[in-house]
Design a protein around this motif. Structure first.
Motif, PDB file in Angstrom:
ATOM      1  N   THR A  95       0.851  -1.181   0.000  1.00 34.28           N
ATOM      2  CA  THR A  95       0.000   0.000   0.000  1.00 34.28           C
ATOM      3  C   THR A  95       0.895   1.242   0.000  1.00 34.28           C
ATOM      4  O   THR A  95       2.097   1.154   0.320  1.00 34.28           O
ATOM      5  N   PRO A  96       0.352   2.396  -0.324  1.00 33.14           N
ATOM      6  CA  PRO A  96       1.160   3.614  -0.255  1.00 33.14           C
ATOM      7  C   PRO A  96       1.772   3.840   1.133  1.00 33.14           C
ATOM      8  O   PRO A  96       2.925   4.280   1.230  1.00 33.14           O
ATOM      9  N   ASP A  97       1.050   3.515   2.203  1.00 33.44           N
ATOM     10  CA  ASP A  97       1.609   3.674   3.556  1.00 33.44           C
ATOM     11  C   ASP A  97       2.796   2.744   3.784  1.00 33.44           C
ATOM     12  O   ASP A  97       3.775   3.119   4.437  1.00 33.44           O
ATOM     13  N   GLU A  98       2.722   1.531   3.247  1.00 35.50           N
ATOM     14  CA  GLU A  98       3.846   0.599   3.375  1.00 35.50           C
ATOM     15  C   GLU A  98       5.041   1.080   2.563  1.00 35.50           C
ATOM     16  O   GLU A  98       6.192   0.959   3.000  1.00 35.50           O
ATOM     17  N   VAL A  99       4.773   1.646   1.386  1.00 36.85           N
ATOM     18  CA  VAL A  99       5.849   2.220   0.575  1.00 36.85           C
ATOM     19  C   VAL A  99       6.490   3.380   1.341  1.00 36.85           C
ATOM     20  O   VAL A  99       7.718   3.488   1.416  1.00 36.85           O
ATOM     21  N   LEU A 100       5.672   4.237   1.931  1.00 33.14           N
ATOM     22  CA  LEU A 100       6.184   5.371   2.702  1.00 33.14           C
ATOM     23  C   LEU A 100       7.082   4.895   3.840  1.00 33.14           C
ATOM     24  O   LEU A 100       8.190   5.414   4.025  1.00 33.14           O
ATOM     25  N   ALA A 101       6.635   3.908   4.597  1.00 34.28           N
ATOM     26  CA  ALA A 101       7.439   3.397   5.715  1.00 34.28           C
ATOM     27  C   ALA A 101       8.776   2.853   5.211  1.00 34.28           C
ATOM     28  O   ALA A 101       9.825   3.075   5.823  1.00 34.28           O
ATOM     29  N   HIS A 102       8.748   2.154   4.082  1.00 30.47           N
ATOM     30  CA  HIS A 102       9.965   1.573   3.513  1.00 30.47           C
ATOM     31  C   HIS A 102      10.920   2.673   3.043  1.00 30.47           C
ATOM     32  O   HIS A 102      12.129   2.618   3.312  1.00 30.47           O
ATOM     33  N   VAL A 103      10.390   3.676   2.357  1.00 25.47           N
ATOM     34  CA  VAL A 103      11.211   4.773   1.830  1.00 25.47           C
ATOM     35  C   VAL A 103      11.802   5.603   2.957  1.00 25.47           C
ATOM     36  O   VAL A 103      12.934   6.081   2.863  1.00 25.47           O
ATOM     37  N   ARG A 104      11.065   5.750   4.030  1.00 25.26           N
ATOM     38  CA  ARG A 104      11.542   6.581   5.150  1.00 25.26           C
ATOM     39  C   ARG A 104      12.798   6.009   5.800  1.00 25.26           C
ATOM     40  O   ARG A 104      13.499   6.726   6.495  1.00 25.26           O
ATOM     41  N   HIS A 105      13.095   4.726   5.569  1.00 30.25           N
ATOM     42  CA  HIS A 105      14.351   4.169   6.074  1.00 30.25           C
ATOM     43  C   HIS A 105      15.545   4.796   5.363  1.00 30.25           C
ATOM     44  O   HIS A 105      16.640   4.848   5.909  1.00 30.25           O
ATOM     45  N   GLN A 106      15.340   5.252   4.117  1.00 26.64           N
ATOM     46  CA  GLN A 106      16.421   5.873   3.359  1.00 26.64           C
ATOM     47  C   GLN A 106      16.342   7.404   3.367  1.00 26.64           C
ATOM     48  O   GLN A 106      17.361   8.073   3.226  1.00 26.64           O
ATOM     49  N   SER A 107      15.120   7.947   3.464  1.00 27.62           N
ATOM     50  CA  SER A 107      14.964   9.390   3.383  1.00 27.62           C
ATOM     51  C   SER A 107      13.761   9.854   4.190  1.00 27.62           C
ATOM     52  O   SER A 107      12.638   9.457   3.901  1.00 27.62           O
ATOM     53  N   SER A 108      14.016  10.695   5.156  1.00 29.34           N
ATOM     54  CA  SER A 108      12.914  11.222   5.961  1.00 29.34           C
ATOM     55  C   SER A 108      12.240  12.403   5.268  1.00 29.34           C
ATOM     56  O   SER A 108      11.221  12.909   5.730  1.00 29.34           O
ATOM     57  N   ALA A 109      12.767  12.818   4.133  1.00 28.00           N
ATOM     58  CA  ALA A 109      12.225  13.979   3.418  1.00 28.00           C
ATOM     59  C   ALA A 109      10.994  13.641   2.579  1.00 28.00           C
ATOM     60  O   ALA A 109      10.378  14.532   2.023  1.00 28.00           O
ATOM     61  N   VAL A 110      10.650  12.366   2.471  1.00 25.74           N
ATOM     62  CA  VAL A 110       9.511  11.959   1.646  1.00 25.74           C
ATOM     63  C   VAL A 110       8.257  11.933   2.508  1.00 25.74           C
ATOM     64  O   VAL A 110       8.249  11.356   3.589  1.00 25.74           O
ATOM     65  N   ASN A 111       7.183  12.565   2.006  1.00 25.35           N
ATOM     66  CA  ASN A 111       5.927  12.550   2.757  1.00 25.35           C
ATOM     67  C   ASN A 111       4.864  11.755   1.991  1.00 25.35           C
ATOM     68  O   ASN A 111       5.087  11.324   0.860  1.00 25.35           O
ATOM     69  N   ALA A 112       3.716  11.568   2.617  1.00 22.26           N
ATOM     70  CA  ALA A 112       2.657  10.743   2.038  1.00 22.26           C
ATOM     71  C   ALA A 112       2.165  11.283   0.700  1.00 22.26           C
ATOM     72  O   ALA A 112       1.926  10.511  -0.234  1.00 22.26           O
ATOM     73  N   SER A 113       2.022  12.598   0.575  1.00 20.90           N
ATOM     74  CA  SER A 113       1.516  13.140  -0.686  1.00 20.90           C
ATOM     75  C   SER A 113       2.512  12.884  -1.823  1.00 20.90           C
ATOM     76  O   SER A 113       2.100  12.627  -2.963  1.00 20.90           O
ATOM     77  N   THR A 114       3.802  12.912  -1.528  1.00 18.23           N
ATOM     78  CA  THR A 114       4.813  12.593  -2.541  1.00 18.23           C
ATOM     79  C   THR A 114       4.675  11.143  -2.983  1.00 18.23           C
ATOM     80  O   THR A 114       4.776  10.831  -4.172  1.00 18.23           O
ATOM     81  N   ILE A 115       4.425  10.248  -2.035  1.00 18.68           N
ATOM     82  CA  ILE A 115       4.238   8.828  -2.356  1.00 18.68           C
ATOM     83  C   ILE A 115       3.057   8.667  -3.297  1.00 18.68           C
ATOM     84  O   ILE A 115       3.166   8.033  -4.352  1.00 18.68           O
ATOM     85  N   TYR A 116       1.908   9.230  -2.943  1.00 18.62           N
ATOM     86  CA  TYR A 116       0.704   9.087  -3.767  1.00 18.62           C
ATOM     87  C   TYR A 116       0.910   9.682  -5.164  1.00 18.62           C
ATOM     88  O   TYR A 116       0.554   9.055  -6.168  1.00 18.62           O
ATOM     89  N   ARG A 117       1.470  10.891  -5.246  1.00 17.36           N
ATOM     90  CA  ARG A 117       1.694  11.534  -6.551  1.00 17.36           C
ATOM     91  C   ARG A 117       2.659  10.711  -7.397  1.00 17.36           C
ATOM     92  O   ARG A 117       2.432  10.507  -8.593  1.00 17.36           O
ATOM     93  N   THR A 118       3.723  10.220  -6.782  1.00 14.79           N
ATOM     94  CA  THR A 118       4.726   9.455  -7.524  1.00 14.79           C
ATOM     95  C   THR A 118       4.160   8.119  -7.985  1.00 14.79           C
ATOM     96  O   THR A 118       4.421   7.700  -9.123  1.00 14.79           O
ATOM     97  N   LEU A 119       3.379   7.458  -7.145  1.00 13.19           N
ATOM     98  CA  LEU A 119       2.762   6.191  -7.565  1.00 13.19           C
ATOM     99  C   LEU A 119       1.835   6.416  -8.760  1.00 13.19           C
ATOM    100  O   LEU A 119       1.800   5.596  -9.683  1.00 13.19           O
ATOM    101  N   GLU A 120       1.108   7.526  -8.765  1.00 14.48           N
ATOM    102  CA  GLU A 120       0.241   7.851  -9.914  1.00 14.48           C
ATOM    103  C   GLU A 120       1.072   8.040 -11.176  1.00 14.48           C
ATOM    104  O   GLU A 120       0.714   7.542 -12.247  1.00 14.48           O
TER     105      GLU A 120
END
Length: 149
Positions: free
Chosen positions: A34-59
């Motif tokens: 899910t986008p939330d799972e992607v966000l949690a995974h990405v946050r291990h490498q970069s804390s600069a990514v937020n939920a709206s970035t995840i949703y926009r990028t997945l689109e």
């Protein structure tokens, strides 16, 4: 995948950013997420990514054909990479196990729907809900043995 990602992004007027690379890599590494799972995974490498970035990028990644989504629950959509073979999903309503299934398994259904209804199935978006063999007791092979009489 980076060259393909960069080419597809540039061809559609987007830039290849570190965040887009991280998000695509997360989808590939997680399998179905899910986008939330992607966000949690990405946050291990970069804390600069937020939920709206995840949703926009997945689109954007879906628009470019690099990821697909399906609905494996009543929660958010679940994304997976298109780098692997096309597949559809079996989802157990009890244990929530997700099984990827090759498209040839659905070939008779696909052909019947095309021939009888003029309908073409988007198998990559298909999720079939039911019970896996672990959760569903096997059918009684001799139901007549239980008759009253």
């Amino acid at each position: 995948m980076n060259d393909d990602l960069a080419d597809r992004l540039r061809g559609s007027g987007y830039r290849l950013t570190a965040q887009r690379q991280l998000i695509l890599r997360a989808v590939e590494e997680l399998g179905h997420s899910t986008p939330d799972e992607v966000l949690a995974h990405v946050r291990h490498q970069s804390s600069a990514v937020n939920a709206s970035t995840i949703y926009r990028t997945l689109e954007v990644l879906e628009e470019l054909g690099l990821v697909r989504h399906t609905h494996l629950s009543d929660r958010a959509p679940t994304y997976h990479s298109t780098a692997g073979p096309t597949h559809f999903h079996l989802v157990c309503r009890n244990c929530h196990r997700v099984q990827s299934v090759a498209p040839d398994v659905a070939a008779p259904l696909v052909e019947t729907l095309r021939a009888d209804h003029g309908f073409v199935i988007d198998l990559g978006h298909l999720a079939v809900f039911g019970a896996c063999e672990t959760c569903e007791p096997p059918a009684d092979p001799h139901p007549e043995d239980h008759s009253h009489g």
